[in-house]
Design a protein around this motif. Sequence first.
Motif, PDB file in Angstrom:
ATOM      1  N   ASN A   1      65.722  46.184  10.599  1.00 52.73           N
ATOM      2  CA  ASN A   1      66.544  45.952  11.787  1.00 52.73           C
ATOM      3  C   ASN A   1      65.720  45.633  13.030  1.00 52.73           C
ATOM      4  O   ASN A   1      66.281  45.427  14.108  1.00 52.73           O
ATOM      5  CB  ASN A   1      67.434  47.176  12.052  1.00 52.73           C
ATOM      6  N   TRP A   2      64.411  45.635  12.892  1.00 51.88           N
ATOM      7  CA  TRP A   2      63.541  45.293  14.015  1.00 51.88           C
ATOM      8  C   TRP A   2      63.212  43.805  13.971  1.00 51.88           C
ATOM      9  O   TRP A   2      63.228  43.179  12.901  1.00 51.88           O
ATOM     10  CB  TRP A   2      62.223  46.060  13.927  1.00 51.88           C
ATOM     11  N   ASP A   3      62.873  43.235  15.139  1.00 45.29           N
ATOM     12  CA  ASP A   3      62.313  41.885  15.085  1.00 45.29           C
ATOM     13  C   ASP A   3      60.882  41.992  14.567  1.00 45.29           C
ATOM     14  O   ASP A   3      60.230  43.039  14.689  1.00 45.29           O
ATOM     15  CB  ASP A   3      62.384  41.183  16.444  1.00 45.29           C
ATOM     16  N   LEU A   4      60.417  40.912  13.968  1.00 44.95           N
ATOM     17  CA  LEU A   4      59.135  40.947  13.280  1.00 44.95           C
ATOM     18  C   LEU A   4      57.986  41.297  14.215  1.00 44.95           C
ATOM     19  O   LEU A   4      57.059  42.030  13.842  1.00 44.95           O
ATOM     20  CB  LEU A   4      58.862  39.601  12.592  1.00 44.95           C
ATOM     21  N   GLU A   5      58.039  40.809  15.442  1.00 45.72           N
ATOM     22  CA  GLU A   5      56.966  41.084  16.397  1.00 45.72           C
ATOM     23  C   GLU A   5      56.798  42.580  16.638  1.00 45.72           C
ATOM     24  O   GLU A   5      55.677  43.101  16.679  1.00 45.72           O
ATOM     25  CB  GLU A   5      57.237  40.360  17.721  1.00 45.72           C
ATOM     26  N   LYS A   6      57.911  43.279  16.755  1.00 48.34           N
ATOM     27  CA  LYS A   6      57.856  44.729  16.958  1.00 48.34           C
ATOM     28  C   LYS A   6      57.306  45.430  15.719  1.00 48.34           C
ATOM     29  O   LYS A   6      56.499  46.357  15.814  1.00 48.34           O
ATOM     30  CB  LYS A   6      59.257  45.260  17.290  1.00 48.34           C
ATOM     31  N   GLY A   7      57.727  44.972  14.539  1.00 47.20           N
ATOM     32  CA  GLY A   7      57.220  45.552  13.296  1.00 47.20           C
ATOM     33  C   GLY A   7      55.730  45.338  13.135  1.00 47.20           C
ATOM     34  O   GLY A   7      55.007  46.246  12.697  1.00 47.20           O
ATOM     35  N   LEU A   8      55.259  44.157  13.519  1.00 48.06           N
ATOM     36  CA  LEU A   8      53.832  43.859  13.391  1.00 48.06           C
ATOM     37  C   LEU A   8      53.002  44.625  14.416  1.00 48.06           C
ATOM     38  O   LEU A   8      51.831  44.925  14.165  1.00 48.06           O
ATOM     39  CB  LEU A   8      53.591  42.354  13.516  1.00 48.06           C
ATOM     40  N   LYS A   9      53.597  44.939  15.567  1.00 41.12           N
ATOM     41  CA  LYS A   9      52.886  45.790  16.535  1.00 41.12           C
ATOM     42  C   LYS A   9      52.642  47.173  15.917  1.00 41.12           C
ATOM     43  O   LYS A   9      51.559  47.760  16.073  1.00 41.12           O
ATOM     44  CB  LYS A   9      53.713  45.923  17.813  1.00 41.12           C
ATOM     45  N   PHE A  10      53.624  47.665  15.177  1.00 41.94           N
ATOM     46  CA  PHE A  10      53.440  48.947  14.486  1.00 41.94           C
ATOM     47  C   PHE A  10      52.317  48.849  13.455  1.00 41.94           C
ATOM     48  O   PHE A  10      51.446  49.726  13.392  1.00 41.94           O
ATOM     49  CB  PHE A  10      54.737  49.382  13.794  1.00 41.94           C
ATOM     50  N   THR A  11      52.306  47.795  12.634  1.00 44.00           N
ATOM     51  CA  THR A  11      51.258  47.678  11.611  1.00 44.00           C
ATOM     52  C   THR A  11      49.889  47.461  12.253  1.00 44.00           C
ATOM     53  O   THR A  11      48.881  47.933  11.727  1.00 44.00           O
ATOM     54  CB  THR A  11      51.569  46.550  10.599  1.00 44.00           C
TER      55      THR A  11
END
Length: 253
Positions: free
Chosen positions: A83-93
């Motif tokens: 449910n997150w946009d990819l940019e936010k998910g990649l900031k987590f990774t």
Amino acid sequence: MTVSSGENSADSKYSLSGLAPLEAVLFDIDGTLCDSDPLHYYAFRELLLQIDYNGGVPITEEFFIEKIAGKHNDDIARGLFPNWDLEKGLKFTDDKEVLFRKLAKDQVKPLNGLHKIRKWIEDRGLKRAAVSNAPRPNAELMISLLGLSDFFHAVVVGSECDRAKPFPDPYLKALEVLQVSKDHTFIFEDSVSGIKAGVAAEMPVVGLTTRNPESLLMEAKPVFLIRDYDDPKLWAALAELDQKGAPGATAAA
């Protein structure tokens, strides 16, 4: 199912001799050069706890193996945070990779027998590349910590290819960079994703049972599994390969 040493199986099941004369060996990094998955698991678990993922219940090792191990960060981010946009998910990774590198500096050790297989490869003048879904800073740090910076002729990472593992692109790129044939090259891998990538690139893959269940690895179709680079099954296959005409050995054309 645990793979036996081969006494009751066809010898060809554990053979690499069809590759003679051998030109190159390709290696994954995490779980293949070193047992780094526990560090990745710890980093993901701690950072996911900080954001109350799964209601604050820590992820299990089984969850890590199924959803994370061997996968590219783009796929991990999409899987963990649909449910997150990819940019936010990649900031987590990205934050997770920073923590991983901090942990790795003091805790990374080579798999048993790694320097033995290194010597075998160097003695025969074979080409070699590291091929990983890890970000390049991770890959180069791990290689450096393991004392392998002068060993590999190339480092190929999934994010710099059109598609990462489990697609064959990273391994095909390694063949191109090294200027070798898939018919004379084999791969060491420890994950389902990595084995599938190697098989899709039409090369034999020797699977390492570092952390992932043997039954899952066998479903990806490696030629055989080994526990580490001291495994007698590996050295029997390499001896047969030498006899068949690997560089440095005397063999018929």
